[in-house]
Design a protein around this motif. Structure first.
Motif, short mmCIF file in Angstrom:
data_model
loop_
_atom_site.label_atom_id
_atom_site.label_comp_id
_atom_site.label_asym_id
_atom_site.label_seq_id
_atom_site.Cartn_x
_atom_site.Cartn_y
_atom_site.Cartn_z
N PHE A 137 0.86 -1.18 0.00
CA PHE A 137 0.00 0.00 0.00
C PHE A 137 0.90 1.23 0.00
O PHE A 137 1.92 1.26 0.69
CB PHE A 137 -0.90 0.00 1.24
N ALA A 138 0.54 2.25 -0.77
CA ALA A 138 1.32 3.48 -0.82
C ALA A 138 0.41 4.69 -0.85
O ALA A 138 -0.67 4.66 -1.46
CB ALA A 138 2.24 3.50 -2.04
N TYR A 139 0.86 5.74 -0.19
CA TYR A 139 0.17 7.03 -0.22
C TYR A 139 1.00 7.99 -1.05
O TYR A 139 2.19 8.19 -0.78
CB TYR A 139 -0.01 7.57 1.20
N HIS A 140 0.38 8.59 -2.07
CA HIS A 140 1.09 9.48 -2.99
C HIS A 140 0.64 10.92 -2.76
O HIS A 140 -0.56 11.22 -2.81
CB HIS A 140 0.82 9.07 -4.44
N LEU A 141 1.61 11.79 -2.51
CA LEU A 141 1.29 13.19 -2.29
C LEU A 141 2.17 14.08 -3.14
O LEU A 141 3.34 13.78 -3.38
CB LEU A 141 1.46 13.56 -0.81
N GLY A 142 1.60 15.17 -3.62
CA GLY A 142 2.35 16.13 -4.40
C GLY A 142 3.07 17.10 -3.48
O GLY A 142 2.44 17.71 -2.60
N ILE A 143 4.38 17.23 -3.63
CA ILE A 143 5.15 18.14 -2.77
C ILE A 143 5.55 19.41 -3.52
O ILE A 143 6.07 20.34 -2.92
CB ILE A 143 6.39 17.44 -2.18
N SER A 144 5.33 19.45 -4.82
CA SER A 144 5.53 20.66 -5.63
C SER A 144 4.82 20.45 -6.96
O SER A 144 4.18 19.41 -7.17
CB SER A 144 7.03 20.93 -5.85
N ASP A 145 4.95 21.40 -7.86
CA ASP A 145 4.32 21.25 -9.18
C ASP A 145 4.95 20.12 -9.98
O ASP A 145 4.32 19.57 -10.88
CB ASP A 145 4.42 22.56 -9.96
N GLU A 146 6.20 19.79 -9.68
CA GLU A 146 6.92 18.79 -10.48
C GLU A 146 7.16 17.47 -9.76
O GLU A 146 7.35 16.44 -10.40
CB GLU A 146 8.28 19.36 -10.92
N TRP A 147 7.15 17.50 -8.44
CA TRP A 147 7.58 16.31 -7.69
C TRP A 147 6.42 15.70 -6.89
O TRP A 147 5.60 16.41 -6.32
CB TRP A 147 8.72 16.66 -6.74
N LYS A 148 6.43 14.36 -6.85
CA LYS A 148 5.50 13.59 -6.03
C LYS A 148 6.29 12.61 -5.17
O LYS A 148 7.37 12.16 -5.56
CB LYS A 148 4.51 12.82 -6.90
N LEU A 149 5.72 12.29 -4.02
CA LEU A 149 6.37 11.37 -3.09
C LEU A 149 5.41 10.24 -2.76
O LEU A 149 4.26 10.48 -2.37
CB LEU A 149 6.78 12.09 -1.80
N GLY A 150 5.89 9.00 -2.92
CA GLY A 150 5.12 7.83 -2.55
C GLY A 150 5.71 7.20 -1.30
O GLY A 150 6.90 6.88 -1.27
N LEU A 151 4.89 7.04 -0.26
CA LEU A 151 5.30 6.40 0.98
C LEU A 151 4.54 5.09 1.11
O LEU A 151 3.29 5.09 1.12
CB LEU A 151 5.00 7.31 2.18
N GLY A 152 5.27 3.98 1.17
CA GLY A 152 4.61 2.69 1.11
C GLY A 152 5.05 1.70 2.16
O GLY A 152 6.11 1.83 2.78
N ALA A 153 4.21 0.68 2.34
CA ALA A 153 4.51 -0.43 3.24
C ALA A 153 3.99 -1.70 2.61
O ALA A 153 3.04 -1.69 1.82
CB ALA A 153 3.89 -0.22 4.61
N GLN A 154 4.64 -2.82 2.92
CA GLN A 154 4.18 -4.11 2.41
C GLN A 154 4.28 -5.16 3.51
O GLN A 154 5.12 -5.06 4.41
CB GLN A 154 5.02 -4.55 1.21
N GLY A 155 3.42 -6.14 3.43
CA GLY A 155 3.44 -7.22 4.41
C GLY A 155 2.90 -8.49 3.80
O GLY A 155 2.13 -8.45 2.84
N GLY A 156 3.33 -9.61 4.32
CA GLY A 156 2.87 -10.89 3.79
C GLY A 156 3.51 -12.05 4.53
O GLY A 156 3.95 -11.92 5.68
#
Length: 307
Positions: free
Chosen positions: A109-128
């Motif tokens: 699962f990842a949360y994607h947020l825009g930090i500027s007009d050009e850049w995005k940041l994806g913060l994710g975690a995985q489990g299994g």
């Protein structure tokens, strides 16, 4: 006679235990080494970066001309929901590199947020879980056991550049005196790359990867792929370093790739590596290379998928 019997009684379980654990934990390495075709394999922050829902299957075999030779199958799928804010993904692996079969399943699962007009940041975690044969302290291999897995990652990107940092495995398993203790290393990955137009209908995708693992030297990979008219892609990646600290063991190898975009929805690929991930842990006789075939399917693509 008694001495011979005792040696067999001691050595055979030890041999099979080592093979078993090497196979089980090389299982994750098989998935990790497919990071060029599937960055989500090493970084859950990549989940949903491509936005379009896509599925990738890879069939891997050591020797095509030898019946029942070691093989594995991997499957990965990911996409986005909530107008691209959240990425969800799934990965599965069935690996048979010895007499034992190991399987693994994970969701990300990842949360994607825009930090500027050009850049995005994806913060994710995985489990299994990883399901693998387990040996007790005497060396007897019993029933399969499910071990949990959990990891985190971040993926910063623009249209032309990206950088990712991840720890796909954070859990420390209580394995006692098992041989797996020496190979269960919980790697740290730092990856950077981008995409550049270098000519008429020629797209270059260079990347570099740094890998730091417990009790091993720093490993780094250099590679690039070229796409021509978004139809045909070729590439090469060279993996260097990573030997045990204080030892001269080398794990350098080359991977070559060829891909073809078949229509809008389907991509086919062939990959050849001059050695296998499992050879980090065990010696193999015969051919050292590994062959991989890939099928990628994107039901409703919005455009060309670079990564």
């Amino acid at each position: 006679m008694n001495t011979h019997y005792n040696l067999k009684r001691f050595l055979l379980p030890a041999l099979f235990t080592t093979i078993c654990w090497q196979s089980a934990f090389a299982q994750r390495e098989v998935l990790y080494e497919q990071y060029v075709q599937n960055p989500m394999a090493i970084n859950p922050g990549f989940t949903g970066v491509r936005e379009d829902f896509n599925m990738t299957a890879v069939f891997r075999r050591k020797w095509f001309n030898i019946r029942n030779s070691p093989s594995s199958q991997t499957f990965a799928a990911d996409g986005t929901v909530a107008n691209g804010k959240f990425g969800i993904g799934f990965q599965a692996l069935n690996d048979q590199t010895s007499y034992f079969t190991t399987t693994g399943f994970s969701a990300s699962f990842a949360y994607h947020l825009g930090i500027s007009d050009e850049w995005k940041l994806g913060l994710g975690a995985q489990g299994g879980i990883n399901v693998l044969p387990v040996a007790d302290q005497s060396g007897y291999i019993g029933n399969n056991r499910a071990l949990g897995t959990f990891g985190i990652g971040a993926w910063l990107r623009s249209e032309q550049l990206y950088i990712g940092v991840s720890k796909p495995e954070l859990l420390a398993q209580n394995l006692g005196n098992q041989p797996a203790v020496s190979v269960y290393r919980r790697p740290l990955y730092i990856m950077a790359g981008g995409s550049y137009d270098v000519g008429d209908e020629i797209l270059m995708l260079p990347h570099v990867l740094f890998v730091q693992e417990k009790e091993r030297k720093l490993r780094f990979d250099l590679g690039t792929r070229f796409w021509f008219s978004e139809k045909v892609g070729i590439g090469a990646s060279y993996r260097m370093g990573g030997g045990y600290t204080g030892l001269s063991s080398k794990v350098d190898y080359l991977q070559l790739s060829a891909e073809v975009q078949v229509g809008r929805n389907v991509r086919l690929g062939y990959f050849y590596s001059t050695r296998t991930a499992e050879q980090i842990y065990a010696s193999y006789t015969g051919p050292k290379g590994i062959h991989e075939l890939m099928l990628k399917f994107v039901p409703n693509p919005k455009g060309f998928q670079k990564y």
